[in-house]
Design a protein around this motif. Structure first.
Motif, PDB file in Angstrom:
ATOM      1  N   GLU A 165       7.457   7.569   2.141  1.00 26.28           N
ATOM      2  CA  GLU A 165       6.645   6.381   2.344  1.00 26.28           C
ATOM      3  C   GLU A 165       5.187   6.677   2.517  1.00 26.28           C
ATOM      4  OE1 GLU A 165       5.203   3.211   2.378  1.00 26.28           O
ATOM      5  OE2 GLU A 165       7.118   2.911   2.437  1.00 26.28           O
ATOM      6  N   PRO A 166       4.290   6.448   1.492  1.00 28.10           N
ATOM      7  CA  PRO A 166       3.070   6.489   1.634  1.00 28.10           C
ATOM      8  C   PRO A 166       2.344   5.829   2.802  1.00 28.10           C
ATOM      9  CG  PRO A 166       3.729   5.992  -0.643  1.00 28.10           C
ATOM     10  CD  PRO A 166       4.787   5.721   0.196  1.00 28.10           C
ATOM     11  N   LEU A 167       2.725   4.789   3.316  1.00 30.40           N
ATOM     12  CA  LEU A 167       1.850   4.150   4.246  1.00 30.40           C
ATOM     13  C   LEU A 167       2.307   4.707   5.595  1.00 30.40           C
ATOM     14  CD1 LEU A 167       1.682   0.349   3.075  1.00 30.40           C
ATOM     15  CD2 LEU A 167       0.096   2.282   2.629  1.00 30.40           C
ATOM     16  N   LEU A 168       3.314   5.539   5.727  1.00 33.04           N
ATOM     17  CA  LEU A 168       3.684   6.175   6.932  1.00 33.04           C
ATOM     18  C   LEU A 168       2.911   7.510   6.945  1.00 33.04           C
ATOM     19  CD1 LEU A 168       7.402   5.149   7.604  1.00 33.04           C
ATOM     20  CD2 LEU A 168       5.409   4.169   8.492  1.00 33.04           C
ATOM     21  N   GLY A 187     -11.975  12.920 -10.319  1.00 33.08           N
ATOM     22  CA  GLY A 187     -12.834  11.644 -10.811  1.00 33.08           C
ATOM     23  C   GLY A 187     -12.228  10.783 -11.756  1.00 33.08           C
ATOM     24  N   MET A 188     -10.893  10.645 -11.157  1.00 32.21           N
ATOM     25  CA  MET A 188     -10.017   9.605 -11.935  1.00 32.21           C
ATOM     26  C   MET A 188     -10.393   8.149 -11.259  1.00 32.21           C
ATOM     27  SD  MET A 188      -6.245  11.417 -12.197  1.00 32.21           S
ATOM     28  CE  MET A 188      -5.753   9.903 -13.341  1.00 32.21           C
ATOM     29  N   SER A 189      -9.964   7.001 -11.931  1.00 37.68           N
ATOM     30  CA  SER A 189     -10.603   5.641 -11.502  1.00 37.68           C
ATOM     31  C   SER A 189      -9.346   5.458 -10.596  1.00 37.68           C
ATOM     32  CB  SER A 189     -10.416   4.801 -12.748  1.00 37.68           C
ATOM     33  OG  SER A 189     -10.415   3.464 -12.376  1.00 37.68           O
ATOM     34  N   SER A 190      -9.728   4.662  -9.526  1.00 33.69           N
ATOM     35  CA  SER A 190      -8.686   4.074  -8.565  1.00 33.69           C
ATOM     36  C   SER A 190      -8.099   3.155  -9.174  1.00 33.69           C
ATOM     37  CB  SER A 190      -9.515   3.760  -7.334  1.00 33.69           C
ATOM     38  OG  SER A 190     -10.551   2.782  -7.562  1.00 33.69           O
ATOM     39  N   ARG A 191      -8.472   2.397 -10.372  1.00 35.21           N
ATOM     40  CA  ARG A 191      -7.718   1.248 -10.753  1.00 35.21           C
ATOM     41  C   ARG A 191      -6.466   1.858 -11.576  1.00 35.21           C
ATOM     42  NH1 ARG A 191      -9.297  -3.106  -8.076  1.00 35.21           N
ATOM     43  NH2 ARG A 191     -11.556  -3.235  -8.066  1.00 35.21           N
ATOM     44  N   ARG A 192      -6.492   3.119 -11.754  1.00 30.78           N
ATOM     45  CA  ARG A 192      -5.345   3.963 -12.430  1.00 30.78           C
ATOM     46  C   ARG A 192      -4.303   4.494 -11.563  1.00 30.78           C
ATOM     47  NH1 ARG A 192      -4.848   3.773 -17.908  1.00 30.78           N
ATOM     48  NH2 ARG A 192      -6.923   3.390 -19.041  1.00 30.78           N
ATOM     49  N   ILE A 193      -4.362   4.167 -10.110  1.00 36.03           N
ATOM     50  CA  ILE A 193      -3.467   4.454  -9.054  1.00 36.03           C
ATOM     51  C   ILE A 193      -2.754   3.397  -8.574  1.00 36.03           C
ATOM     52  CG2 ILE A 193      -3.536   5.978  -6.812  1.00 36.03           C
ATOM     53  CD1 ILE A 193      -6.166   7.284  -7.737  1.00 36.03           C
ATOM     54  N   THR A 194      -1.597   3.616  -8.093  1.00 30.05           N
ATOM     55  CA  THR A 194      -0.550   2.719  -7.784  1.00 30.05           C
ATOM     56  C   THR A 194       0.193   3.436  -6.469  1.00 30.05           C
ATOM     57  OG1 THR A 194      -0.361   1.292  -9.432  1.00 30.05           O
ATOM     58  CG2 THR A 194       1.366   0.960  -7.794  1.00 30.05           C
ATOM     59  N   VAL A 195       0.023   2.731  -5.249  1.00 32.70           N
ATOM     60  CA  VAL A 195       0.716   3.037  -4.090  1.00 32.70           C
ATOM     61  C   VAL A 195       1.754   2.127  -3.883  1.00 32.70           C
ATOM     62  CG1 VAL A 195       0.528   3.410  -1.401  1.00 32.70           C
ATOM     63  CG2 VAL A 195      -1.313   4.365  -3.106  1.00 32.70           C
ATOM     64  N   SER A 196       2.953   2.699  -3.861  1.00 33.79           N
ATOM     65  CA  SER A 196       4.245   1.888  -3.552  1.00 33.79           C
ATOM     66  C   SER A 196       4.640   2.079  -1.992  1.00 33.79           C
ATOM     67  CB  SER A 196       5.506   2.530  -4.869  1.00 33.79           C
ATOM     68  OG  SER A 196       6.790   1.735  -4.605  1.00 33.79           O
ATOM     69  N   THR A 197       5.180   0.976  -1.546  1.00 35.76           N
ATOM     70  CA  THR A 197       5.644   0.839  -0.419  1.00 35.76           C
ATOM     71  C   THR A 197       7.038   0.364  -0.165  1.00 35.76           C
ATOM     72  OG1 THR A 197       5.006   0.430   1.983  1.00 35.76           O
ATOM     73  CG2 THR A 197       4.169  -1.186   0.377  1.00 35.76           C
ATOM     74  N   ALA A 198       7.766   0.773   0.650  1.00 36.72           N
ATOM     75  CA  ALA A 198       8.943  -0.061   1.036  1.00 36.72           C
ATOM     76  C   ALA A 198       8.738  -1.137   1.682  1.00 36.72           C
ATOM     77  CB  ALA A 198      10.074   0.912   1.817  1.00 36.72           C
ATOM     78  N   GLY A 199       7.580  -1.529   2.308  1.00 38.29           N
ATOM     79  CA  GLY A 199       7.125  -2.652   3.114  1.00 38.29           C
ATOM     80  C   GLY A 199       6.746  -2.329   4.672  1.00 38.29           C
ATOM     81  N   VAL A 200       5.555  -1.800   4.845  1.00 39.96           N
ATOM     82  CA  VAL A 200       5.173  -1.470   6.307  1.00 39.96           C
ATOM     83  C   VAL A 200       4.020  -2.676   6.414  1.00 39.96           C
ATOM     84  CG1 VAL A 200       4.442   0.026   7.961  1.00 39.96           C
ATOM     85  CG2 VAL A 200       5.658   0.852   5.973  1.00 39.96           C
ATOM     86  N   ALA A 201       4.196  -3.720   6.976  1.00 41.47           N
ATOM     87  CA  ALA A 201       3.346  -4.583   6.987  1.00 41.47           C
ATOM     88  C   ALA A 201       1.964  -4.536   7.642  1.00 41.47           C
ATOM     89  CB  ALA A 201       3.957  -6.069   7.603  1.00 41.47           C
ATOM     90  N   LYS A 202       2.218  -3.713   8.746  1.00 45.12           N
ATOM     91  CA  LYS A 202       0.721  -3.676   9.541  1.00 45.12           C
ATOM     92  C   LYS A 202      -0.079  -2.773   8.717  1.00 45.12           C
ATOM     93  CE  LYS A 202      -0.663  -1.173  13.485  1.00 45.12           C
ATOM     94  NZ  LYS A 202      -0.178  -0.318  14.936  1.00 45.12           N
ATOM     95  N   MET A 203       0.450  -1.700   7.900  1.00 44.30           N
ATOM     96  CA  MET A 203      -0.258  -1.017   7.142  1.00 44.30           C
ATOM     97  C   MET A 203      -0.776  -1.388   5.859  1.00 44.30           C
ATOM     98  SD  MET A 203      -0.443   1.237   9.533  1.00 44.30           S
ATOM     99  CE  MET A 203      -1.526   2.236   8.647  1.00 44.30           C
ATOM    100  N   ILE A 204      -0.045  -2.433   5.162  1.00 42.94           N
ATOM    101  CA  ILE A 204      -0.507  -3.298   4.189  1.00 42.94           C
ATOM    102  C   ILE A 204      -2.053  -4.064   4.371  1.00 42.94           C
ATOM    103  CG2 ILE A 204       0.221  -5.052   2.610  1.00 42.94           C
ATOM    104  CD1 ILE A 204       2.908  -4.095   2.706  1.00 42.94           C
ATOM    105  N   LYS A 205      -1.794  -4.459   5.765  1.00 43.20           N
ATOM    106  CA  LYS A 205      -2.987  -5.076   6.092  1.00 43.20           C
ATOM    107  C   LYS A 205      -4.323  -4.284   6.283  1.00 43.20           C
ATOM    108  CE  LYS A 205      -0.955  -9.164   8.429  1.00 43.20           C
ATOM    109  NZ  LYS A 205      -0.714  -9.988   9.913  1.00 43.20           N
TER     110      LYS A 205
END
Length: 353
Positions: A165-168, A187-205
């Motif tokens: 879980e990336p957000l942990l 040198g990659m674009s951040s717009r080409r990166i996606t972080v997937s979470t199972a849903g850690v509300a505090k860390m999403i904020k």
């Protein structure tokens, strides 16, 4: 004897300061920095434009614990799964997914996982430790080399949808992305990166507060709390209402794309009522896209994939209610590289590169 400090935890300024203490010229620090982050040296002996004494000094005073490719396995659809070994002997997996003009790297953020999602093979493993930011960076470097070697193209996209879980592992994931997107990194674009979470509300904020530039995907998989509690125990402490609030906060702060990931399970979350529940959530969050994902069987679970007609009926219902929906075809199923299947199984010797 004190354990040597990992040289990649130093900033360029700290590296420069160290070189000053040993009476080395300032430009030497820049040379080492380039070896670490752009030339991807895995040991100090690789740094051939440094003198032998300086290389020895670095070796005596610092460590360089890079991860290495342990084995690779090739799918009939072109997907490549690679098992990486860390300096302390742990194994993690990453996947190269070639689709059309894209070369996507699916990377891991933890050794194992602590969340116990019932449909995910990694969820049945223990979490051994977090990956360090430089180890995550190494995954991307090695998968990029694989893309160039196999398909003659560099990576175009990165998804944090592998093991863990990336957000942990928040700080290491953000630091890795910082290095991946830096001009003196990959040198990659951040717009080409996606972080997937199972849903850690505090860390999403927290992502919102930190003003991140990358995209966010929520592994939803059930659109009411009762069902989501059963298949994703994290929902008991991060329920759907809390996630809706957190996702809106994230979007208000960043305006970055949000995607819902939704695996269909036959008889579990694929009814019209389930679709209605999903539509209700969709209308409360500025969601860019809903990815409907095919379920990929794993040894420990008894879920079943719906047939094509049931899947199409579910998607058609969503589309009729103005949901931007897409079917994500799973890749690498024949080598256990598809969504939810990463579990460090033994790779078949005949398929090892």
């Amino acid at each position: 004897m004190n354990e040597k400090k990992n040289i990649r935890t130093l900033s360029l300024e700290e590296l420069t300061a160290y070189f000053a203490t040993i009476n080395e010229k300032k430009f030497r620090a820049k040379q080492v920095w380039e070896w670490l982050w752009q030339k991807h040296a895995t040991n100090f002996e690789d740094m051939t434009n440094l003198g032998k004494e300086l290389r020895q000094n670095l070796s005596d005073n610092f460590s360089l614990p890079a991860i290495h490719t342990d084995a690779s396995q090739y799918s009939s659809d072109g997907t490549v799964k690679t098992r990486f070994k860390t300096y302390d002997g742990h194994l993690v997996e990453g996947v190269l997914i070639p689709v059309d003009n894209r070369q996507t790297a699916c990377v891991s953020s933890q050794v194992g996982c602590s969340l116990s999602c019932k449909f995910c093979a990694t969820g049945y493993m223990d979490r051994k430790r977090n990956l360090h930011f430089d180890e995550i960076y190494d995954e991307v470097v090695l998968l990029n080399e694989m893309a160039e070697k196999t398909y003659g193209k560099k990576l175009s996209n990165i998804v944090f949808m592998g093991m863990g879980e990336p957000l942990l592992n928040y700080k290491n994931v953000l630091k890795a992305i910082e290095r991946i997107t830096a001009n003196d990194g990959l040198g990659m674009s951040s717009r080409r990166i996606t972080v997937s979470t199972a849903g850690v509300a505090k860390m999403i904020k927290q992502l919102g507060d930190d003003g991140v530039k990358f995209n966010l995907a929520l592994s939803l998989h059930a659109a009411n709390d009762k069902k989501r509690n059963e298949i994703m125990p994290i929902n008991e402490t991060n329920n759907i209402k809390a996630l809706i609030e957190a996702l809106n906060y994230f979007y208000d702060k960043t305006k970055n794309d949000i995607t819902f990931e939704y695996i269909l399970f036959k008889g579990e979350n694929d009814s019209i009522q389930d679709a209605d529940d999903l539509i209700k959530i969709y209308k409360q969050v500025p969601v860019h896209l809903v990815n409907i994902i095919e379920y990929n069987p794993i040894d420990n679970a008894t879920f079943v994939k719906p047939d094509k007609d049931a899947t199409q009926k579910f998607m058609d219902y969503l589309a009729a209610h103005r949901v931007n929906v897409r079917l994500r075809i799973s890749r690498g199923k024949d080598i256990d590289a598809a969504c939810g299947q990463l579990a460090n199984k033994n790779l078949e010797p005949s398929a090892v590169n």
